[in-house]
Design a protein around this motif. Sequence first.
Motif, PDB file in Angstrom:
ATOM      1  N   VAL A 118      -3.980   9.115  -4.569  1.00 41.72           N
ATOM      2  CA  VAL A 118      -3.127   9.651  -3.203  1.00 41.72           C
ATOM      3  C   VAL A 118      -1.713   9.578  -3.843  1.00 41.72           C
ATOM      4  O   VAL A 118      -1.265   8.287  -4.188  1.00 41.72           O
ATOM      5  CB  VAL A 118      -3.299   8.388  -2.418  1.00 41.72           C
ATOM      6  CG1 VAL A 118      -2.488   8.660  -1.114  1.00 41.72           C
ATOM      7  CG2 VAL A 118      -4.848   8.363  -1.840  1.00 41.72           C
ATOM      8  N   PRO A 119      -0.969  10.342  -3.611  1.00 40.67           N
ATOM      9  CA  PRO A 119       0.348  10.422  -3.616  1.00 40.67           C
ATOM     10  C   PRO A 119       1.341   9.421  -2.919  1.00 40.67           C
ATOM     11  O   PRO A 119       0.934   9.129  -1.947  1.00 40.67           O
ATOM     12  CB  PRO A 119       0.921  11.793  -3.359  1.00 40.67           C
ATOM     13  CG  PRO A 119      -0.251  12.855  -3.270  1.00 40.67           C
ATOM     14  CD  PRO A 119      -1.323  11.579  -3.013  1.00 40.67           C
ATOM     15  N   LEU A 120       2.114   8.775  -3.732  1.00 40.02           N
ATOM     16  CA  LEU A 120       2.782   7.658  -3.246  1.00 40.02           C
ATOM     17  C   LEU A 120       3.709   8.141  -1.861  1.00 40.02           C
ATOM     18  O   LEU A 120       3.732   7.351  -1.004  1.00 40.02           O
ATOM     19  CB  LEU A 120       3.968   6.867  -4.192  1.00 40.02           C
ATOM     20  CG  LEU A 120       4.491   5.518  -3.658  1.00 40.02           C
ATOM     21  CD1 LEU A 120       3.092   4.510  -3.195  1.00 40.02           C
ATOM     22  CD2 LEU A 120       5.273   4.894  -4.687  1.00 40.02           C
ATOM     23  N   PRO A 121       3.971   9.410  -2.011  1.00 36.05           N
ATOM     24  CA  PRO A 121       4.866   9.780  -0.693  1.00 36.05           C
ATOM     25  C   PRO A 121       3.916   9.865   0.239  1.00 36.05           C
ATOM     26  O   PRO A 121       4.490   9.785   1.587  1.00 36.05           O
ATOM     27  CB  PRO A 121       5.365  11.221  -1.124  1.00 36.05           C
ATOM     28  CG  PRO A 121       5.479  11.248  -2.526  1.00 36.05           C
ATOM     29  CD  PRO A 121       4.538  10.317  -3.192  1.00 36.05           C
ATOM     30  N   SER A 122       2.599  10.135   0.449  1.00 37.64           N
ATOM     31  CA  SER A 122       1.784  10.333   1.387  1.00 37.64           C
ATOM     32  C   SER A 122       1.633   8.865   1.785  1.00 37.64           C
ATOM     33  O   SER A 122       1.613   8.623   2.892  1.00 37.64           O
ATOM     34  CB  SER A 122       0.426  10.924   0.915  1.00 37.64           C
ATOM     35  OG  SER A 122      -0.556  10.740   2.091  1.00 37.64           O
ATOM     36  N   VAL A 123       1.409   8.045   0.809  1.00 41.25           N
ATOM     37  CA  VAL A 123       1.295   6.365   1.318  1.00 41.25           C
ATOM     38  C   VAL A 123       2.474   6.000   2.223  1.00 41.25           C
ATOM     39  O   VAL A 123       2.175   5.020   3.065  1.00 41.25           O
ATOM     40  CB  VAL A 123       1.168   5.529   0.006  1.00 41.25           C
ATOM     41  CG1 VAL A 123       0.884   4.023   0.255  1.00 41.25           C
ATOM     42  CG2 VAL A 123      -0.070   6.019  -0.674  1.00 41.25           C
ATOM     43  N   PHE A 161       9.437   3.610  -7.248  1.00 39.25           N
ATOM     44  CA  PHE A 161      10.013   2.441  -6.904  1.00 39.25           C
ATOM     45  C   PHE A 161      10.722   2.129  -5.675  1.00 39.25           C
ATOM     46  O   PHE A 161      10.395   1.271  -4.560  1.00 39.25           O
ATOM     47  CB  PHE A 161      11.036   1.789  -8.064  1.00 39.25           C
ATOM     48  CG  PHE A 161      11.826   0.648  -7.652  1.00 39.25           C
ATOM     49  CD1 PHE A 161      11.153  -0.587  -7.982  1.00 39.25           C
ATOM     50  CD2 PHE A 161      13.135   0.504  -6.864  1.00 39.25           C
ATOM     51  CE1 PHE A 161      11.821  -1.745  -7.682  1.00 39.25           C
ATOM     52  CE2 PHE A 161      13.611  -0.497  -6.887  1.00 39.25           C
ATOM     53  CZ  PHE A 161      12.974  -1.586  -7.120  1.00 39.25           C
ATOM     54  N   LEU A 162      11.544   3.406  -5.271  1.00 44.21           N
ATOM     55  CA  LEU A 162      12.152   3.418  -3.910  1.00 44.21           C
ATOM     56  C   LEU A 162      11.475   3.431  -2.900  1.00 44.21           C
ATOM     57  O   LEU A 162      11.426   3.102  -1.719  1.00 44.21           O
ATOM     58  CB  LEU A 162      13.165   4.542  -3.890  1.00 44.21           C
ATOM     59  CG  LEU A 162      14.428   4.213  -5.035  1.00 44.21           C
ATOM     60  CD1 LEU A 162      15.185   5.630  -5.025  1.00 44.21           C
ATOM     61  CD2 LEU A 162      15.309   3.098  -4.544  1.00 44.21           C
ATOM     62  N   TYR A 163      10.342   4.408  -3.068  1.00 42.06           N
ATOM     63  CA  TYR A 163       9.133   4.683  -2.008  1.00 42.06           C
ATOM     64  C   TYR A 163       8.561   3.317  -1.708  1.00 42.06           C
ATOM     65  O   TYR A 163       8.323   2.971  -0.611  1.00 42.06           O
ATOM     66  CB  TYR A 163       8.111   5.848  -2.229  1.00 42.06           C
ATOM     67  CG  TYR A 163       8.241   7.097  -2.119  1.00 42.06           C
ATOM     68  CD1 TYR A 163       8.656   7.805  -0.887  1.00 42.06           C
ATOM     69  CD2 TYR A 163       8.590   8.021  -3.119  1.00 42.06           C
ATOM     70  CE1 TYR A 163       9.158   8.861  -0.562  1.00 42.06           C
ATOM     71  CE2 TYR A 163       8.689   9.502  -2.715  1.00 42.06           C
ATOM     72  CZ  TYR A 163       9.078   9.699  -1.600  1.00 42.06           C
ATOM     73  OH  TYR A 163       9.405  10.964  -1.128  1.00 42.06           O
ATOM     74  N   ALA A 164       8.305   2.638  -2.800  1.00 43.54           N
ATOM     75  CA  ALA A 164       7.532   1.395  -2.574  1.00 43.54           C
ATOM     76  C   ALA A 164       8.486   0.361  -1.721  1.00 43.54           C
ATOM     77  O   ALA A 164       8.186  -0.488  -1.071  1.00 43.54           O
ATOM     78  CB  ALA A 164       7.104   0.796  -3.991  1.00 43.54           C
ATOM     79  N   ALA A 165       9.703   0.269  -2.284  1.00 41.24           N
ATOM     80  CA  ALA A 165      10.900  -0.406  -1.754  1.00 41.24           C
ATOM     81  C   ALA A 165      10.745  -0.232  -0.120  1.00 41.24           C
ATOM     82  O   ALA A 165      10.853  -1.416   0.464  1.00 41.24           O
ATOM     83  CB  ALA A 165      11.859  -0.427  -2.423  1.00 41.24           C
ATOM     84  N   ALA A 177      10.160  -3.118   2.792  1.00 42.52           N
ATOM     85  CA  ALA A 177      10.842  -3.466   3.650  1.00 42.52           C
ATOM     86  C   ALA A 177      10.272  -3.420   5.244  1.00 42.52           C
ATOM     87  O   ALA A 177      10.292  -4.275   5.935  1.00 42.52           O
ATOM     88  CB  ALA A 177      12.032  -2.433   3.650  1.00 42.52           C
ATOM     89  N   VAL A 178       9.453  -2.386   5.264  1.00 39.49           N
ATOM     90  CA  VAL A 178       8.637  -2.256   6.821  1.00 39.49           C
ATOM     91  C   VAL A 178       7.939  -3.484   6.588  1.00 39.49           C
ATOM     92  O   VAL A 178       7.443  -4.049   7.769  1.00 39.49           O
ATOM     93  CB  VAL A 178       7.884  -0.943   6.601  1.00 39.49           C
ATOM     94  CG1 VAL A 178       6.942  -0.905   7.768  1.00 39.49           C
ATOM     95  CG2 VAL A 178       8.920   0.197   6.651  1.00 39.49           C
ATOM     96  N   THR A 179       7.101  -3.598   5.845  1.00 38.26           N
ATOM     97  CA  THR A 179       5.963  -4.679   5.629  1.00 38.26           C
ATOM     98  C   THR A 179       6.650  -6.266   5.908  1.00 38.26           C
ATOM     99  O   THR A 179       6.081  -6.921   6.814  1.00 38.26           O
ATOM    100  CB  THR A 179       5.298  -5.098   4.326  1.00 38.26           C
ATOM    101  OG1 THR A 179       4.685  -3.611   4.167  1.00 38.26           O
ATOM    102  CG2 THR A 179       4.056  -5.992   4.448  1.00 38.26           C
ATOM    103  N   VAL A 180       7.877  -6.496   5.159  1.00 35.93           N
ATOM    104  CA  VAL A 180       8.560  -7.726   5.388  1.00 35.93           C
ATOM    105  C   VAL A 180       8.943  -7.793   6.785  1.00 35.93           C
ATOM    106  O   VAL A 180       8.910  -9.199   7.231  1.00 35.93           O
ATOM    107  CB  VAL A 180       9.438  -7.893   4.443  1.00 35.93           C
ATOM    108  CG1 VAL A 180      10.624  -8.969   4.585  1.00 35.93           C
ATOM    109  CG2 VAL A 180       9.026  -7.874   2.895  1.00 35.93           C
TER     110      VAL A 180
END
Length: 386
Positions: free
Chosen positions: A192-197, A266-270, A274-277
């Motif tokens: 799965v593309p990280l942008p989709s995730v 990295f920026l997508y994951a960040a 942030a949303v999760t935190v």
Amino acid sequence: MSDHCSPTFSDLATRLGFSCEEAGGLVEVRNPAALENWTLPVLEWMIVLGAVLALVYAILRLRRHGDPTNLVLWFGATAFLFVIEPPIYFPATFGTEEYLGTMFAHNVFTVDFLWGRLPLYIVAIYPLMATLAFEIVRMLGVFRRYGVFLGAVCVGFVHHAFYEIFDQLGPQLRWWEWTLDNKVNMPFLDSVPLPSVVVFAALWPMSLALCVQFFVGRHVDAGRHFSGLELVWRTVVIGLTASVGVFVLPLPATVFGMGSDTVRGFLYAAELVAVTVVAIPLLARQWSRLRSSAADVPPYSNDFVRTYAVVYLAVMGVLWAAALPDFFGAVDGVTDDGDPIGNLWYTLACFAVAILSVAATFTVPRGSSDEQSAPAIGADPVAQAT
């Protein structure tokens, strides 16, 4: 419609088991027993039924309680779909070929639109998923307690959990196929593309929820009534503004990560972190508050969402169980049939979040159907109708 069959899309369609040149017209109906595999009609009808019931609930909610929030959410999500999806399906027609290219291809289902590009269940999944996530957060009283923005963040988080259960399974079961060398899709989290995730699972529902609550929901909570014309223009604005939000919210990754897949990932994951935190402690704190204080009884209840969220998780659980033998037999992330597998650990985490979110709505006090102080207060109108 062969003039829209780019070489990339034709290749994806062939691998999914259908011919781009022969993929119907504006609308095409197929025999569900003749689809690629049995999981396609199961997924399709589970999603379509849920979207129809969500629309019925929204209409009854407006008629019986004067609350248009659900209806605006449903049509706002659909408006967002028709703003975002066509340029992705037909990049040459919309002038986005150079930037987007062909990102993916859906498989053909029982009902398809736009020459095999848009299955009916994709039209339905936008309002259904948005309804499930928004209403779970709303039932927990997050919007009333923490406001529009933080409530929207929680919607994005809950939606992400529900969506990724589906997103991580689709490529293996040939519900769709991604273009592996398209730069817009990179980097990938397994299949799965990280942008989709991040963008489609978390940021777009966050943007939609923020717009729905800002333009309609908070006013309904305050006791305001809207005319039909007001609801129409606000719904259109919500669909358009939420679409803008999808371009704005991922800007750190799309701008600063342009030259590097690693930086972009990295920026997508960040952003997702942030949303999760923000969402996890806020949801946990609100659930605990509702459990411990009788004064904090939430003023809103939605038995349809409670029930259908369980149905969704049960059906997706069965589909994942059916996929596990091939999943565990995969070599280098690819099954014996040549299909890429998703990330099981990530999916299990999403199942855990989704199950806990639904369980939370069953374990807090419910608003009374006798309360009349605001149009958003009351028991489930679908339950009353039955």
